[in-house]
Design an enzyme around this catalytic site. Structure first.
Site, short mmCIF file in Angstrom:
data_model
loop_
_atom_site.label_atom_id
_atom_site.label_comp_id
_atom_site.label_asym_id
_atom_site.label_seq_id
_atom_site.Cartn_x
_atom_site.Cartn_y
_atom_site.Cartn_z
N TYR A 101 0.35 -1.24 0.11
CA TYR A 101 0.00 0.21 0.23
C TYR A 101 0.78 1.35 0.06
O TYR A 101 1.83 1.66 0.64
CB TYR A 101 -1.04 0.41 1.32
CG TYR A 101 -1.50 1.16 1.55
CD1 TYR A 101 -3.03 1.02 0.38
CD2 TYR A 101 -1.07 2.08 1.92
CE1 TYR A 101 -3.50 2.35 0.82
CE2 TYR A 101 -1.96 3.55 1.97
CZ TYR A 101 -3.13 3.73 1.57
OH TYR A 101 -3.68 4.83 1.43
N GLU A 189 -3.35 7.78 -4.36
CA GLU A 189 -3.34 6.22 -3.44
C GLU A 189 -2.90 4.89 -4.45
O GLU A 189 -3.59 5.17 -5.69
CB GLU A 189 -4.25 5.71 -2.59
CG GLU A 189 -4.36 4.97 -2.23
CD GLU A 189 -5.52 4.60 -1.18
OE1 GLU A 189 -6.44 4.88 0.05
OE2 GLU A 189 -6.73 4.20 -1.62
#
Ligand code: GDP
Ligand code: MN
Length: 399
Positions: A101, A189
């Site tokens: 992530y 993201e």
């Protein structure tokens, strides 16, 4: 404004963040021809403005490209969290060894930008944050601060990126930070940032959310085919109408329609209403020197709102004069009519003239003014505020 995955990936590519060589399709036939062109195992990804598509069945792996069309037919019938699937991103399937992530967002409490990374990507980062916060790395930056290579290397090492990939991970981190800043994003993201079987880093997903109030600074978005849009549920229909009319407007949850002379008065009026036990149904700004037409539109927004039980109007005539203000209100009364009680006060530039215009119009057509009370400087604003609260509570049946 949220971007679709394929739009976000365009920005990534622009900033040299590696992405799979995908194409967007709007029908099973288009999927079929892209699949034939790529001619390898594929992933079909539903393009909807919500996360968790994987869990919802919106991401399908297709080993044989000749099966892609059939799989696409089913995906196009899907609704993911209420969003119909209208486009699919067709990409070569990645050989995923690890999912990481990586995100950049705003830490509103501390007025900082924050880079967040975790070795446990793919899943909801919120979930990881809750269950195992130790698995998340955060680094804060001032808004005008640069993210240097040594910062990026530090982040990459902290999440345990293998040493041979640290350099390329660092450049992805730096570039994601650049995308974030370059487009006035609220969130940028990559989840997951994938380590492939053959030891490469690649952005398998993108999630970018831009600040609506800054999109005007990025005309190149439209050139890239990324049109300004409203997200479902982001704005009420009234807020959308107001935006179309160029009126700064926000729905609130009270029952008193605010028709202020300006943003400053709007805020003060809000305080006054609360002080006297009332609640505003909106915030609104007339925005500079509004024309009579615009004032009339502002009133339409309030009169057509069923939540509004009474309207509270106040004008301090500065550059925009009270007689022009009165003209707009009278225009509204004549063209549209007032369906609920309204109390209104004018002071400042040309207020006597404004009051005189109201009085004259009332004499001509008393019916129009049946629910309309107007005041000049002789009535203090406190009285008007109290009166607005009273009118709203009477309209609610004395509640
Ligand atoms: P999201 O669920 O909306 O966040 O969509 P993602 O694009 O992140 O996909 C969800 C999951 O699908 C990823 O975490 C991967 O596990 C899997 N996935 C996505 N693309 C590929 C791919 O090309 N190959 C493989 N094997 N899995 C993929
Ligand atoms: Mn994802």
């Amino acid at each position: 404004m949220r971007l679709y995955e394929h739009e976000g990936k365009k920005l990534f590519a622009d900033f040299k963040i590696p992405i799979p060589e995908g194409k967007v399709a709007a029908s099973p036939n288009e999927v079929d021809s892209i699949a034939k062109e790529l001619n390898k195992p594929l992933v079909l990804k539903s393009q909807v403005l919500t996360g968790g598509r994987g869990k919802a069945g919106g991401i399908k792996l297709v080993d044989n490209p000749s099966d892609a069309k059939k799989v696409a037919e089913d995906l196009f019938k899907l609704k993911i969290k209420g969003f119909p699937v209208e486009k699919l991103l067709v990409e070569p399937k990645l050989d995923i060894k690890q999912e990481i992530y990586l995100g950049v967002t705003i830490d509103r409490l501390n007025y900082k930008l924050v880079v967040i990374a975790s070795a446990e990507g793919g899943v909801d980062i919120e979930e990881t944050a809750e269950k195992s916060p130790d698995k998340i790395t955060r680094r804060s930056f001032d808004i005008d601060e640069q993210l240097y290579t040594f910062d990026a290397i530090g982040i990459a090492k902290a999440v345990g990126i293998p040493s041979e990939l640290v350099k390329s991970a660092a450049s992805i981190i730096i570039n994601l930070f650049k995308v974030f800043k370059a487009y006035d994003a609220k969130l940028a993201e990559i989840n997951p940032l994938v380590i492939t079987g053959d030891g490469k880093l690649i952005a398998a997903d993108s999630r970018i959310s831009l600040d609506d109030d800054a999109t005007f600074r990025h005309p190149n978005l439209a050139e890239m085919g990324i049109e300004k849009r409203h997200e479902e549920g982001e704005m009420t229909p009234r807020e959308q109408q107001a935006e179309e009319w160029g009126i700064p407007y926000l729905d609130l949850d009270g029952n008193i329609g605010m028709f202020p002379g300006g943003a400053g008065f709007g805020i003060m009026g809000n305080d006054f209403l609360h002080y006297y036990g009332g609640k505003p149904a909106n915030f609104m700004d007339s925005g500079g020197g509004p024309s009579p037409e615009r004032l009339a539109k502002m009133l339409v927004l309030l009169d057509d709102n069923p939540n509004v039980k009474a309207i509270f109007g106040a004008r301090f005539g500065g550059i925009s004069r009270c007689d022009d203000f009165a003209k707009g209100v009278i225009m509204f009364l004549e063209d549209h009519g007032l369906s609920k009680p309204m109390v209104c006060r004018m002071t400042g530039n040309m207020w006597q003239e404004g009051v005189r215009m109201f009085a004259e119009a009332k004499k001509e057509n008393p019916e129009l003014f049946k629910q309309f009370e107007f005041h000049g400087i002789e009535t203090p604003i406190e009285e008007i505020s109290k009166r607005a609260v009273e009118l709203a509570s009477e309209a609610e049946g004395g509640k």
